[in-house]
Design an enzyme around this catalytic site. Structure first.
Site, PDB file in Angstrom:
ATOM      1  N   ARG A  84      66.181   5.992  94.893  1.00 44.21           N
ATOM      2  CA  ARG A  84      66.373   6.942  95.977  1.00 44.21           C
ATOM      3  C   ARG A  84      66.825   8.305  95.451  1.00 44.21           C
ATOM      4  O   ARG A  84      66.432   9.330  95.979  1.00 44.21           O
ATOM      5  CB  ARG A  84      67.388   6.389  96.965  1.00 44.21           C
ATOM      6  N   GLY A  85      67.627   8.271  94.401  1.00 45.88           N
ATOM      7  CA  GLY A  85      68.102   9.520  93.810  1.00 45.88           C
ATOM      8  C   GLY A  85      66.953  10.371  93.316  1.00 45.88           C
ATOM      9  O   GLY A  85      66.826  11.550  93.657  1.00 45.88           O
TER      10      GLY A  85
END
Lengths: 607, 341
Positions: free
Chosen positions: B279-280
């Site tokens: 997600r980062g």
């Protein structure tokens, strides 16, 4: 400041300022116990407020229905659709909302007050009702907190312009209201809109916030508003130095977190003495990196000439002096002992932490059942249950007068999930006999537990005892930020006032239990008490007292874990554990991980 | 209430303004969390959005604010919006919906319309806040004080873009695509880490420490409170400029390239920081792309990655309770290591 004397003392002036600009100043934080002085002040305020302005009292545990507004039962039943009944916040529009024992206000209630103050309106999205009711009011928060007590919600305190401490005042300090004052206030109220606050005053007040370590941007804003109200009160069209000084005394001084003049000479002091035309830079912290005042800052037009600059500087000094005079008496001592703003913030957080668990649990919706035995009717759910049957029932009972035909089996009641939070109370022996590295382990364990508490929403508190007394280092919290800050400054060394430590943790445990949470006490000590309750040395007396304190803790009930931190298991510690009915754990080589596991084990096994 | 403080007139707080603009350009960045000191203009910035954002076209009469080009708001994904058949549309302000504390679940997700049920005997759905926020922003002030079950629900809907209601005999499904914006003060309690991660960008706001900024804040607020209309018209030019920038960036966004080198950079950054999951990386990529579009660039460059890395990653670092280093400092350190070469 001579010009102000004829209007009476600051307390009266504060009431007058609030009455001149009740909606623009947010309100007042009145710090004192209930008593004649406070009553006299409130009477003064009432006499000065506009005629007909409401003064509503906010009951301590007002439900959201009454605070924000909710369903009007009879009207809803009669109309067959949700009808809103205004709450206390809407009813206070144009006047004051009086909050007694404001320091004990539940955090949710404080947050509602803040939202209404910010938005000048109450917004409701509940029980089938959507409404936005404009309302503007001043909050009069009666803050009765004692130094060791819970403190007023910092978010609410930030939104109250004036801070007034009457705890040292007697009723004689508050002269009866001058007969002309109400009329003057009335005039001032009308003149207020036309009063301007010059840039020099704004600069001086903002400079004072830096010098006094007042970081909240709202404080500077309140100071400007207070200066404007003061100018209006004294019949000026532009705020003058006296107004700024009054604003500094009522707004900035009580919020100060440091003395304006640092104890050791700072470079900018010398600079200002050497070059008198240069205004002294107010903030000690700013000396190194901020823009020099005489260099034109990028955003503002260059100052006209040095004379104006010097005037601003003088003004600023005047403002800072005024504010310094209003700094609470205890602050100096606290600064000297190294307990600065941190401790104030800690205690401020306590109200949030402890009263959060006082909630009745989160609403779980409704279930079928009669509203009896304390259960509250969930009107909307009841109506929803009744709705599908209306046609059928109408056919059976064509003559029924009521708009909605409700049967007993339509009744729904509210359900709350009563969540028992666990609060782990650490009592840490920080005396010289407990080796210093033990403190580091305890810190690590507290932080590890706290990290886990996120998920479970549990809380942690830390009490240390050393020297002569016990100290609440970290009030019950689940904030890692606050915990770290508190633990970083944990001092060590000195004697072992074990009895005082156990007393303190027992008191906190009782408080936690009253709040509806389950306390788990973890005592880290080597059990070698040598300071008695009255702060004197003497091993025998100290041990006897420690044992009696331990028995008192046992009488309270609850889970206790005693961690023996001495190098070899210590008989005194074991005796103590027996006396307090605690689980005994000798951890000569405990590290943070082991300790955290042990505490967790004891908690999950018993909680 | 109708007069809100202009977005462009907020002094400083550049990171917060940048994060909000990025989310406005590309909602898929996934929400903004604004945490920090009291009185720093957190709510002011969000509430100013409605006036700042360009208006959007909606189907007249649609309760979910359907887009006339894609009018699907029925119970299944392919079902057409009933109101769209009339073919009328109108320009409306982008919804910025305030979720007040103390809101109950029925008003958030929507519930049976009692009045209709009682008076007409019909079962109809009364949409809640999630429906109103569709295609706009949902703002929660003091998000750390909100009931957990409501936060869970909001995050779930924000991630799926769809609100599914199964209650009181109703079975409704409607689009609810919105940017979740939360704000709060960490001293009043922290957010659970699993929630932190769900916000795309996290901004840390601090009180301005320079005298000129403090004075400027006061002067602007004073001017605004004296004469809101005059103040707003004074700032109209800046607001228009920001609005044009958003519109242009939205147009440009699909064409902005992210080169393999840039992707590698982002992956290296995330690996060095040890963020969990992908997600980062995705957020940095999307946010850097939106930022490039705002900058008028055709391709994502190191500069954009650097500027967005802090808000995109600071809340995703694994927390080590024994390490006191601030997350922002850790991101900063890795940034200067990775980008120095």
């Amino acid at each position: 400041m001579d010009g102000l004397a004829d209007r009476g003392p600051d307390a009266v002036l504060a009431a007058a300022l609030l009455a001149v600009d009740p909606l623009g100043l947010g309100g007042v934080r009145l710090q004192c116990q209930a008593g004649p002085a406070r009553d006299a002040w409130l009477q003064t305020l009432q006499a000065l407020m506009p005629a007909g302005a409401p003064l509503r009292r906010l009951p301590q545990h007002a439900s959201d229905d009454r605070l924000l507004g909710g369903i009007d039962l009879p009207a809803t039943l009669a109309a067959g659709r949700p009808v809103l009944q205004q709450g206390v916040l809407a009813a206070a529009d144009g006047g004051c909302l009086l909050v007694a024992m404001a320091e004990r206000l539940p955090p949710a209630t404080a947050a509602h007050l803040c939202a209404a103050l910010d938005q000048h309106a109450v917004r409701i999205e509940r029980d089938g009702i959507t409404a936005l009711t404009p309302t503007r009011f001043a909050v009069v928060a009666l803050d009765e907190a004692l130094p060791d007590d819970t403190a007023l919600s910092p978010a609410l305190a930030d939104r109250l312009g004036l801070w007034l401490d009457l705890s040292a005042s007697s009723v004689r300090d508050l002269p009866p209201v001058d007969t002309e004052l109400p009329a003057t206030v009335q005039q001032a109220r009308q003149a207020l809109a036309a009063v301007t606050v010059g840039e020099d005053i704004i600069q001086a007040l903002c400079g004072a916030t830096l010098a006094l370590g007042v970081d909240a941007p709202r404080a500077a804003w309140w100071a400007v508003r207070a200066a404007r109200a003061s100018a209006a009160l004294f019949g000026r069209t532009e705020a003058a130095a006296d107004d700024a000084a009054l604003a500094a005394r009522l707004v900035l001084g009580p919020r100060a977190t440091r003395q304006p003049v640092p104890p050791e000479p700072e470079p900018q002091e010398a600079a200002s003495e050497a070059q008198p035309e240069q205004p002294p830079e107010p903030a000690p912290e700013q000396s190194a990196d901020s823009t020099p005042p005489d260099a034109p800052p990028p955003d503002t037009p260059p100052p006209e000439d040095e004379r104006t600059l010097q005037e601003i500087a003088e003004l600023e000094e005047q403002v800072i002096d005024a504010a310094a005079a209003a700094i609470p008496a205890g602050l100096l001592a606290r600064l000297a002992s190294g307990e600065t703003a941190r401790d104030r913030r800690n205690s401020a957080g306590r109200s949030g932490a402890t009263s959060a668990s006082r909630q009745r649990g989160r609403p779980l919706g409704a279930r079928r059942g009669a509203p009896q035995a304390g259960a509250r009717l969930h009107l909307i759910a009841t109506l929803r249950a009744a709705a599908p049957w209306q046609r059928v029932r109408r056919q059976i009972e064509p003559d029924a007068r009521t708009r909605v035909l409700v049967r007993a089996d339509d009744f729904h009641v509210r359900r709350f999930e009563q969540r028992r939070t666990t609060t782990t109370l650490f009592a840490i022996d920080a005396s010289g006999s407990s080796a210093l590295y033990r403190l580091a382990e305890a810190k690590g364990a507290v932080e590890l537990l706290l990290a886990e508490c996120y998920v479970r929403r549990d809380q942690v508190a830390v009490i240390t005892f050393r020297g002569k007394a016990a100290e609440m280092l970290l009030p019950p919290t689940r904030s890692l930020v606050r915990a770290k800050r508190a633990l970083a400054g944990m001092p060590g060394g000195g004697g072992t006032p074990l009895a005082a430590g156990i007393d303190a943790v027992a008191q906190l445990a009782a408080q936690v239990r009253r709040g509806g949470a389950t306390p788990v006490v973890v005592l880290l000590t080597d059990g070698r008490a040598n300071v008695s309750r009255n702060g004197e040395g003497g091993r025998l007396q100290a041990q006897t007292e420690a044992l009696s304190a331990a028995r008192a803790l046992r009488a309270l009930g609850g889970h206790v874990l005693l961690v023996d931190t001495s190098v070899r298991p210590e008989p005194a510690a074991l005796a103590l554990a027996v006396a307090m009915g605690a689980r005994y754990l000798a951890l000569p080589q405990a590290d943070a991980q082991t300790l955290s596991r042990a505490v967790n084990g004891s908690r999950s096994g018993r909680a | 209430m109708s007069n809100t403080f202009p977005f462009s007139a907020i002094v400083g707080q550049d990171e917060m303004k940048l994060a909000i603009l990025v989310a406005a350009v590309d909602p898929s960045v996934g929400g903004v969390l604004i945490f920090g000191d009291r009185g720093t203009g957190k709510s002011t910035a969000v509430r100013a959005l409605a006036a700042l954002l360009p208006k959007m076209r909606t189907v007249v009469g649609c309760r979910y604010g359907c887009d006339p080009d894609k009018p699907f708001c029925g119970t299944s994904k392919a079902a057409l919006c009933d109101a769209a058949k009339a073919g009328r549309s109108a320009l409306v302000p982008v919804p910025v919906v305030d979720l007040p504390l103390g809101a109950t679940e029925d008003r958030v997700v929507g519930a049976l319309d009692i009045e209709k049920a009682l008076t007409q005997g019909t079962k109809s759905f009364e949409p809640g806040l999630l429906a109103r926020a569709n295609r706009g922003f949902l703002y929660i002030d003091e998000v750390n004080l909100l009931e957990d079950h409501l936060v869970d629900l909001l995050i779930d809907v924000a991630a799926s873009g769809e609100n599914v209601v199964e209650r009181e005999g109703l079975s409704v499904r409607h689009p609810a695509r919105f940017v979740l914006v939360g704000s709060g003060n960490p001293e009043e309690g922290e957010l659970r880490p699993q929630l932190l991660d769900r916000f795309g960008l996290a901004v840390d706001v601090k009180t301005p420490t320079e005298l000129i900024n403090r004075v400027e804040v006061i002067k602007r607020r004073d001017a605004f409170e004296r004469d809101p209309a005059a103040f707003i018209s004074l700032w109209k030019k800046d607001e228009d400029k920001t609005r044009r920038r958003i519109v242009a960036a939205r147009d440009r966004l699909p064409a902005v390239q992210v080169s393999d080198t840039a992707l590698e950079r982002i992956a290296q950054l995330c690996m060095a920081l040890g963020t969990d999951g992908l997600r980062g990386e995705l957020t940095v990529m999307r946010a850097a792309r939106a930022l490039a579009a705002l900058d008028g660039a055709a391709e994502v460059s190191d500069g954009q990655i650097r500027r967005i890395a802090k808000p995109a990653l600071r809340h995703r670092l694994r927390r080590d309770p024994l390490d006191d280093t601030d997350a922002t400092v850790r991101v900063d350190r890795v940034l200067s290591e990775r980008f120095a070469a």
